[in-house]
Design a protein around this motif. Structure first.
Motif, PDB file in Angstrom:
ATOM      1  N   ASP A   1       0.818  -1.209   0.000  1.00  0.00           N
ATOM      2  CA  ASP A   1       0.000   0.000   0.000  1.00  0.00           C
ATOM      3  C   ASP A   1       0.850   1.256   0.000  1.00  0.00           C
ATOM      4  O   ASP A   1       0.351   2.348  -0.229  1.00  0.00           O
ATOM      5  N   ARG A   2       2.154   1.108   0.282  1.00  0.00           N
ATOM      6  CA  ARG A   2       3.078   2.253   0.280  1.00  0.00           C
ATOM      7  C   ARG A   2       4.360   1.876  -0.448  1.00  0.00           C
ATOM      8  O   ARG A   2       4.853   0.766  -0.307  1.00  0.00           O
ATOM      9  N   ILE A   3       4.851   2.816  -1.233  1.00  0.00           N
ATOM     10  CA  ILE A   3       6.157   2.634  -1.866  1.00  0.00           C
ATOM     11  C   ILE A   3       6.968   3.904  -1.639  1.00  0.00           C
ATOM     12  O   ILE A   3       6.414   4.976  -1.413  1.00  0.00           O
ATOM     13  N   LYS A   4       8.299   3.759  -1.701  1.00  0.00           N
ATOM     14  CA  LYS A   4       9.150   4.950  -1.608  1.00  0.00           C
ATOM     15  C   LYS A   4      10.079   4.962  -2.797  1.00  0.00           C
ATOM     16  O   LYS A   4      10.618   3.939  -3.203  1.00  0.00           O
ATOM     17  N   VAL A   5      10.218   6.145  -3.363  1.00  0.00           N
ATOM     18  CA  VAL A   5      11.000   6.349  -4.574  1.00  0.00           C
ATOM     19  C   VAL A   5      12.217   7.198  -4.218  1.00  0.00           C
ATOM     20  O   VAL A   5      12.055   8.319  -3.711  1.00  0.00           O
ATOM     21  N   PRO A   6      13.432   6.669  -4.443  1.00  0.00           N
ATOM     22  CA  PRO A   6      14.614   7.479  -4.126  1.00  0.00           C
ATOM     23  C   PRO A   6      14.696   8.696  -5.045  1.00  0.00           C
ATOM     24  O   PRO A   6      14.447   8.604  -6.244  1.00  0.00           O
ATOM     25  N   ARG A   7      15.018   9.846  -4.452  1.00  0.00           N
ATOM     26  CA  ARG A   7      15.150  11.082  -5.225  1.00  0.00           C
ATOM     27  C   ARG A   7      16.079  12.031  -4.480  1.00  0.00           C
ATOM     28  O   ARG A   7      15.861  12.328  -3.309  1.00  0.00           O
TER      29      ARG A   7
ATOM     30  N   PRO B   1      -2.179   0.176 -11.036  1.00  0.00           N
ATOM     31  CA  PRO B   1      -2.527   0.802  -9.763  1.00  0.00           C
ATOM     32  C   PRO B   1      -1.979   2.224  -9.707  1.00  0.00           C
ATOM     33  O   PRO B   1      -0.894   2.510 -10.216  1.00  0.00           O
ATOM     34  N   VAL B   2      -2.744   3.126  -9.085  1.00  0.00           N
ATOM     35  CA  VAL B   2      -2.353   4.528  -8.947  1.00  0.00           C
ATOM     36  C   VAL B   2      -1.885   4.774  -7.510  1.00  0.00           C
ATOM     37  O   VAL B   2      -2.618   4.491  -6.559  1.00  0.00           O
ATOM     38  N   TYR B   3      -0.659   5.270  -7.384  1.00  0.00           N
ATOM     39  CA  TYR B   3      -0.104   5.631  -6.075  1.00  0.00           C
ATOM     40  C   TYR B   3      -0.026   7.149  -6.001  1.00  0.00           C
ATOM     41  O   TYR B   3       0.491   7.786  -6.908  1.00  0.00           O
ATOM     42  N   ARG B   4      -0.536   7.715  -4.921  1.00  0.00           N
ATOM     43  CA  ARG B   4      -0.548   9.168  -4.740  1.00  0.00           C
ATOM     44  C   ARG B   4       0.517   9.593  -3.741  1.00  0.00           C
ATOM     45  O   ARG B   4       0.714   8.945  -2.714  1.00  0.00           O
ATOM     46  N   TRP B   5       1.192  10.719  -4.063  1.00  0.00           N
ATOM     47  CA  TRP B   5       2.257  11.244  -3.207  1.00  0.00           C
ATOM     48  C   TRP B   5       1.691  11.589  -1.838  1.00  0.00           C
ATOM     49  O   TRP B   5       0.606  12.151  -1.727  1.00  0.00           O
ATOM     50  N   SER B   6       2.468  11.258  -0.786  1.00  0.00           N
ATOM     51  CA  SER B   6       2.001  11.593   0.557  1.00  0.00           C
ATOM     52  C   SER B   6       2.997  12.448   1.334  1.00  0.00           C
ATOM     53  O   SER B   6       2.589  13.372   2.013  1.00  0.00           O
ATOM     54  N   TYR B   7       4.312  12.156   1.241  1.00  0.00           N
ATOM     55  CA  TYR B   7       5.300  12.971   1.948  1.00  0.00           C
ATOM     56  C   TYR B   7       6.712  12.626   1.483  1.00  0.00           C
ATOM     57  O   TYR B   7       6.915  11.680   0.725  1.00  0.00           O
TER      58      TYR B   7
ATOM     59  N   HIS C   1       7.447   9.428  -0.830  1.00  0.00           N
ATOM     60  CA  HIS C   1       6.568   8.342  -0.398  1.00  0.00           C
ATOM     61  C   HIS C   1       5.207   8.475  -1.075  1.00  0.00           C
ATOM     62  O   HIS C   1       4.636   9.563  -1.126  1.00  0.00           O
ATOM     63  N   PHE C   2       4.714   7.342  -1.559  1.00  0.00           N
ATOM     64  CA  PHE C   2       3.438   7.280  -2.265  1.00  0.00           C
ATOM     65  C   PHE C   2       2.567   6.201  -1.625  1.00  0.00           C
ATOM     66  O   PHE C   2       3.079   5.194  -1.144  1.00  0.00           O
ATOM     67  N   GLU C   3       1.261   6.428  -1.635  1.00  0.00           N
ATOM     68  CA  GLU C   3       0.316   5.476  -1.055  1.00  0.00           C
ATOM     69  C   GLU C   3      -0.715   5.046  -2.094  1.00  0.00           C
ATOM     70  O   GLU C   3      -1.134   5.835  -2.937  1.00  0.00           O
ATOM     71  N   PHE C   4      -1.119   3.796  -1.986  1.00  0.00           N
ATOM     72  CA  PHE C   4      -2.124   3.209  -2.866  1.00  0.00           C
ATOM     73  C   PHE C   4      -3.486   3.314  -2.193  1.00  0.00           C
ATOM     74  O   PHE C   4      -3.667   2.861  -1.073  1.00  0.00           O
TER      75      PHE C   4
END
Length: 69
Positions: free
Chosen positions: A29-35, A57-63, A41-44
């Motif tokens: 339900d959560r993924i993190k993308v290195p940048r 699936p669409v993941y929305r940015w959270s923090y 951090h994105f949530e599904f």
């Protein structure tokens, strides 16, 4: 069974790609993308969008967090 899957990223920094590849086993339900010097951090939220005949699936940015040193 695929080892990876494509997800759509919505929100967050403009320089991130909209389509991101994640491990099929690590997809949660959560993924993190290195940048830069941290992670985005994105949530599904159980949304899907059809792109090119694929239901992604669409993941929305959270923090954002910084990498701990």
């Amino acid at each position: 069974m695929p080892l990876s899957m494509l997800v759509l990223l919505r929100g967050g920094p403009d320089d991130l790609p909209q389509i991101w590849e994640v491990s099929a086993y690590g997809a949660d339900d959560r993924i993190k993308v290195p940048r830069l010097n941290g992670y985005e951090h994105f949530e599904f939220f159980h949304e899907f969008e059809e792109i090119g005949g694929m239901n992604m699936p669409v993941y929305r940015w959270s923090y954002r967090t910084a990498i701990a040193e």
